[in-house]
Design a protein around this motif. Structure first.
Motif, PDB file in Angstrom:
ATOM      1  N   ASN A   1      -4.071 -38.810   1.838  1.00 53.19           N
ATOM      2  CA  ASN A   1      -3.162 -39.941   1.649  1.00 53.19           C
ATOM      3  C   ASN A   1      -2.903 -40.709   2.951  1.00 53.19           C
ATOM      4  O   ASN A   1      -2.515 -41.878   2.925  1.00 53.19           O
ATOM      5  CB  ASN A   1      -1.832 -39.458   1.073  1.00 53.19           C
ATOM      6  N   ILE A   2      -3.125 -40.052   4.062  1.00 50.80           N
ATOM      7  CA  ILE A   2      -2.904 -40.679   5.372  1.00 50.80           C
ATOM      8  C   ILE A   2      -4.222 -41.133   6.003  1.00 50.80           C
ATOM      9  O   ILE A   2      -4.324 -42.247   6.530  1.00 50.80           O
ATOM     10  CB  ILE A   2      -2.184 -39.697   6.330  1.00 50.80           C
ATOM     11  N   HIS A   3      -5.230 -40.298   5.918  1.00 56.41           N
ATOM     12  CA  HIS A   3      -6.444 -40.512   6.716  1.00 56.41           C
ATOM     13  C   HIS A   3      -7.573 -41.212   5.967  1.00 56.41           C
ATOM     14  O   HIS A   3      -8.536 -41.667   6.602  1.00 56.41           O
ATOM     15  CB  HIS A   3      -6.934 -39.168   7.261  1.00 56.41           C
ATOM     16  N   LEU A   4      -7.488 -41.306   4.643  1.00 56.84           N
ATOM     17  CA  LEU A   4      -8.499 -42.051   3.895  1.00 56.84           C
ATOM     18  C   LEU A   4      -7.954 -43.412   3.482  1.00 56.84           C
ATOM     19  O   LEU A   4      -6.749 -43.581   3.299  1.00 56.84           O
ATOM     20  CB  LEU A   4      -8.931 -41.270   2.646  1.00 56.84           C
TER      21      LEU A   4
ATOM     22  N   PRO B 255     -14.697 -49.570   2.863  1.00 57.86           N
ATOM     23  CA  PRO B 255     -13.594 -48.918   3.583  1.00 57.86           C
ATOM     24  C   PRO B 255     -13.502 -47.436   3.207  1.00 57.86           C
ATOM     25  O   PRO B 255     -13.540 -47.084   2.026  1.00 57.86           O
ATOM     26  CB  PRO B 255     -12.355 -49.685   3.108  1.00 57.86           C
ATOM     27  N   PHE B 256     -13.366 -46.595   4.220  1.00 61.57           N
ATOM     28  CA  PHE B 256     -13.342 -45.149   3.981  1.00 61.57           C
ATOM     29  C   PHE B 256     -12.206 -44.471   4.747  1.00 61.57           C
ATOM     30  O   PHE B 256     -11.373 -43.787   4.166  1.00 61.57           O
ATOM     31  CB  PHE B 256     -14.683 -44.546   4.367  1.00 61.57           C
ATOM     32  N   LEU B 257     -12.148 -44.648   6.079  1.00 60.64           N
ATOM     33  CA  LEU B 257     -11.085 -44.061   6.882  1.00 60.64           C
ATOM     34  C   LEU B 257     -10.023 -45.114   7.202  1.00 60.64           C
ATOM     35  O   LEU B 257     -10.339 -46.277   7.455  1.00 60.64           O
ATOM     36  CB  LEU B 257     -11.640 -43.505   8.192  1.00 60.64           C
ATOM     37  N   SER B 258      -8.779 -44.690   7.223  1.00 59.92           N
ATOM     38  CA  SER B 258      -7.696 -45.549   7.695  1.00 59.92           C
ATOM     39  C   SER B 258      -7.724 -45.579   9.222  1.00 59.92           C
ATOM     40  O   SER B 258      -8.478 -44.833   9.866  1.00 59.92           O
ATOM     41  CB  SER B 258      -6.353 -44.998   7.218  1.00 59.92           C
TER      42      SER B 258
ATOM     43  N   ASN C  29     -15.248 -35.602  -1.395  1.00 56.81           N
ATOM     44  CA  ASN C  29     -16.457 -35.352  -2.179  1.00 56.81           C
ATOM     45  C   ASN C  29     -16.508 -36.249  -3.411  1.00 56.81           C
ATOM     46  O   ASN C  29     -17.580 -36.731  -3.795  1.00 56.81           O
ATOM     47  CB  ASN C  29     -16.520 -33.877  -2.593  1.00 56.81           C
ATOM     48  N   ARG C  30     -15.366 -36.496  -4.015  1.00 59.13           N
ATOM     49  CA  ARG C  30     -15.319 -37.388  -5.182  1.00 59.13           C
ATOM     50  C   ARG C  30     -15.761 -38.789  -4.805  1.00 59.13           C
ATOM     51  O   ARG C  30     -16.533 -39.435  -5.533  1.00 59.13           O
ATOM     52  CB  ARG C  30     -13.902 -37.428  -5.761  1.00 59.13           C
ATOM     53  N   ILE C  31     -15.289 -39.275  -3.658  1.00 54.34           N
ATOM     54  CA  ILE C  31     -15.633 -40.628  -3.207  1.00 54.34           C
ATOM     55  C   ILE C  31     -17.131 -40.754  -2.965  1.00 54.34           C
ATOM     56  O   ILE C  31     -17.785 -41.684  -3.463  1.00 54.34           O
ATOM     57  CB  ILE C  31     -14.847 -40.963  -1.920  1.00 54.34           C
ATOM     58  N   ILE C  32     -17.698 -39.840  -2.200  1.00 54.01           N
ATOM     59  CA  ILE C  32     -19.128 -39.925  -1.855  1.00 54.01           C
ATOM     60  C   ILE C  32     -19.982 -39.794  -3.109  1.00 54.01           C
ATOM     61  O   ILE C  32     -20.978 -40.509  -3.281  1.00 54.01           O
ATOM     62  CB  ILE C  32     -19.501 -38.854  -0.817  1.00 54.01           C
ATOM     63  N   SER C  33     -19.614 -38.900  -4.017  1.00 49.16           N
ATOM     64  CA  SER C  33     -20.358 -38.733  -5.263  1.00 49.16           C
ATOM     65  C   SER C  33     -20.279 -39.978  -6.127  1.00 49.16           C
ATOM     66  O   SER C  33     -21.270 -40.394  -6.748  1.00 49.16           O
ATOM     67  CB  SER C  33     -19.824 -37.523  -6.039  1.00 49.16           C
ATOM     68  N   GLU C  34     -19.095 -40.599  -6.178  1.00 50.66           N
ATOM     69  CA  GLU C  34     -18.916 -41.814  -6.977  1.00 50.66           C
ATOM     70  C   GLU C  34     -19.822 -42.932  -6.465  1.00 50.66           C
ATOM     71  O   GLU C  34     -20.474 -43.632  -7.250  1.00 50.66           O
ATOM     72  CB  GLU C  34     -17.455 -42.249  -6.912  1.00 50.66           C
ATOM     73  N   VAL C  35     -19.886 -43.108  -5.161  1.00 46.77           N
ATOM     74  CA  VAL C  35     -20.716 -44.164  -4.591  1.00 46.77           C
ATOM     75  C   VAL C  35     -22.195 -43.867  -4.807  1.00 46.77           C
ATOM     76  O   VAL C  35     -22.979 -44.772  -5.120  1.00 46.77           O
ATOM     77  CB  VAL C  35     -20.409 -44.339  -3.090  1.00 46.77           C
ATOM     78  N   ALA C  36     -22.598 -42.617  -4.662  1.00 47.00           N
ATOM     79  CA  ALA C  36     -24.002 -42.242  -4.834  1.00 47.00           C
ATOM     80  C   ALA C  36     -24.453 -42.295  -6.285  1.00 47.00           C
ATOM     81  O   ALA C  36     -25.650 -42.384  -6.565  1.00 47.00           O
ATOM     82  CB  ALA C  36     -24.241 -40.842  -4.267  1.00 47.00           C
ATOM     83  N   GLY C  37     -23.514 -42.223  -7.203  1.00 43.67           N
ATOM     84  CA  GLY C  37     -23.870 -42.245  -8.614  1.00 43.67           C
ATOM     85  C   GLY C  37     -24.338 -40.912  -9.148  1.00 43.67           C
ATOM     86  O   GLY C  37     -24.997 -40.843 -10.184  1.00 43.67           O
ATOM     87  N   ALA C  38     -24.009 -39.826  -8.427  1.00 38.77           N
ATOM     88  CA  ALA C  38     -24.397 -38.478  -8.852  1.00 38.77           C
ATOM     89  C   ALA C  38     -23.451 -37.477  -8.206  1.00 38.77           C
ATOM     90  O   ALA C  38     -22.958 -37.718  -7.090  1.00 38.77           O
ATOM     91  CB  ALA C  38     -25.833 -38.170  -8.441  1.00 38.77           C
TER      92      ALA C  38
ATOM     93  N   HIS D  53     -12.876 -31.752   1.663  1.00 38.83           N
ATOM     94  CA  HIS D  53     -11.771 -31.998   0.729  1.00 38.83           C
ATOM     95  C   HIS D  53     -12.326 -32.557  -0.589  1.00 38.83           C
ATOM     96  O   HIS D  53     -13.235 -33.383  -0.595  1.00 38.83           O
ATOM     97  CB  HIS D  53     -10.779 -32.982   1.340  1.00 38.83           C
ATOM     98  N   PRO D  54     -11.770 -32.129  -1.730  1.00 37.86           N
ATOM     99  CA  PRO D  54     -12.253 -32.615  -3.034  1.00 37.86           C
ATOM    100  C   PRO D  54     -12.218 -34.133  -3.171  1.00 37.86           C
ATOM    101  O   PRO D  54     -13.101 -34.721  -3.805  1.00 37.86           O
ATOM    102  CB  PRO D  54     -11.297 -31.947  -4.032  1.00 37.86           C
ATOM    103  N   GLU D  55     -11.237 -34.803  -2.584  1.00 37.63           N
ATOM    104  CA  GLU D  55     -11.154 -36.250  -2.695  1.00 37.63           C
ATOM    105  C   GLU D  55     -12.295 -36.931  -1.940  1.00 37.63           C
ATOM    106  O   GLU D  55     -12.878 -37.914  -2.421  1.00 37.63           O
ATOM    107  CB  GLU D  55      -9.804 -36.753  -2.173  1.00 37.63           C
TER     108      GLU D  55
END
Length: 460
Positions: free
Chosen positions: A24-27, A58-61, A112-121, A108-110
């Motif tokens: 919530n702070i760093h992403l 955008p990925f890191l704050s 991994n969720r972001i990278i997987s969402e962008v990759a489409g797998a 962190h699960p969040e």
């Protein structure tokens, strides 16, 4: 006493001052505005997703960037993790082993969720040593220079760019030259201010050989790339005194998907005991999961109907596991051979051996020298394992059993009529055995045909 001190030092590294990762702070994630497909590049889709890569998103704050840099640039960590990669470039390895913040961010699960969402797998991190691999373009020449140069706050003042005004990213010395990644997917995050940066973009090679430019990410932005399937180059940046990108590697977390990974790019500059232990452990874990998946499939078959046993599928499965295990072991090149090559040649020369080989085989003397060289090669024990691989690949080409040959240089088609042109060096390059290829060229004196390398140091 030394063991106790070492344990205390490790504890200090893991209890670094500063930050505990909080998504919530760093992403600061916003989905990319556009995606590049394999079809867009004129490349065949041979993976779990048609997505070749993303535009920067955008990925890191700002807090995330500073926390990452603060974790990375501690003198203890730079001393342990940083090493030069040719002139003006440093690489950092094993950051997750020494930094809790960097490890927690990428696992962190969040995230991994972001990278997987962008990759489409659905993706999973390859192994711990591939978390946060970092490339640093620097004015320094030693690790001590790097320690003095890097600060937590990204440098925002422009550098003198007069000498770079006419730079050409395709021909000027890049940070990382044309290559395929060792692993299927990468997430690349920019940790430097790019306001005044000229260049620094990623160039991707299309199916017709032309290059398409993907603009470099801004500070805190990320790019996801299917780097194991797409040949790409990291252009050198000007207009800034630093360029820091941090990279984490992934594979598809999908049962039944062949994990097309190698360690050929990272082997020349990694601590081999650490790398090999992580490599064999993760590969066996993946293989165990595939075997368990097949066991569950067989358990669901009707017991009384032998005709329902999918023999063809079972044959394909066993062949795939044998190939997977063979590749796993082949990638673990003899440490003594690797050490000897590292002593004779710097890491850039090792990683550019493909271009060296391509040049050598065009020389007029090459065809005359090759028969005698191969006769000696057949008798030298360190190369016999690879000779058998070479003969097998030649058989696959001449028999037409495979329309494309799996390679660390990307899948390629090899015409059956040109099977005799598939030479021993091509086999070593196909497997990404760069140290073995360079050692063979040096040992056989074929390296003397390449003026950019010379004959190597035979004093050892």
């Amino acid at each position: 006493m030394s063991t106790v001190l070492s344990q205390k030092h490790e504890q200090l590294l893991h209890d670094e001052l500063g930050d505990t990762f909080d998504p919530n702070i760093h992403l600061n994630y916003t989905p990319p505005s556009a995606l590049l497909t394999m079809g867009d590049l004129g490349l065949g889709a041979n993976s779990t997703t048609p997505i070749a890569g993303s535009v920067p998103f955008p990925f890191l704050s700002e807090e995330g960037v500073c926390a990452y840099r603060r974790a990375m640039i501690q003198p203890e960590i730079l001393s342990r993790c940083a090493q030069p990669y040719g002139t003006g470039t440093f690489i950092l390895r094993n950051l997750a082993k020494h930094s809790r913040f960097i490890r927690d961010l990428w696992t962190h699960p969040e995230t991994n969720r972001i990278i997987s969402e962008v990759a489409g797998a659905p993706l999973t991190i390859i192994m711990s040593t591939e978390i946060g691999h970092t490339n640093i373009q620097s004015a320094g020449h030693t690790v001590d220079d790097l320690i003095r140069e890097l600060k937590v706050e990204p440098r925002r003042a422009p550098a003198n760019v007069v000498e770079y005004e006419d730079s050409d990213p395709l021909h000027d010395r890049p940070v990382i030259p044309w290559h395929y990644d060792s692993y299927p997917y990468v997430a690349v995050v920019m940790l430097s201010d790019t306001t005044h940066m000229i260049g620094g973009e990623t160039l991707i090679k299309k199916g017709d050989g032309s290059a398409v430019k993907v603009e470099g990410p801004a500070l805190g932005y990320c790019v996801v790339l299917q780097g194991g399937q797409v040949e790409h180059l990291a252009a050198r940046a000007s207009g800034t005194t630093e360029r820091i990108t941090t990279i984490t590697s992934y594979r598809a977390a999908v049962d039944g998907i062949y994990d097309n990974s190698y360690i050929s790019n990272v082997r020349p500059y990694s601590c081999l005991p650490d790398l090999y232990i992580e490599w064999i452990s993760y590969r066996l874990e993946k293989m165990k999961a595939e075997i368990q998946n097949m066991q569950a499939k067989i358990a669901r078959l009707p017991n009384s109907d032998s005709a329902s046993i999918p023999l063809h599928e079972m044959c394909e499965f066993t062949d795939q596991q044998v190939a997977y295990l063979t590749r796993t072991v082949r990638q673990m090149v003899d440490p003594f051979l690797c050490a000897d090559v590292r002593r004779r040649f710097d890491v850039r020369k090792v990683n550019s051996v493909g271009r060296t080989w391509a040049h050598i085989r065009t020389q007029a003397q090459f065809k005359d020298l090759l028969p005698a060289v191969m006769a000696l090669t057949m008798e030298w024990k360190p190369f016999q394992l690879y000779i058998a691989d070479w003969h097998y690949t030649q058989h696959m080409i001449t028999s037409g059993l495979s329309s494309s040959i799996c390679s660390q240089q990307g899948n390629f088609a090899w015409c059956r009529d040109r099977a005799n042109d598939f030479l021993f060096g091509d086999e070593l390059l196909r497997q990404g055995l760069k140290e073995v290829l360079l050692a063979w060229l040096d040992w056989s004196d074929l390296l003397c045909l390449d003026q950019t390398h010379g004959c190597g140091d035979k004093s050892g």
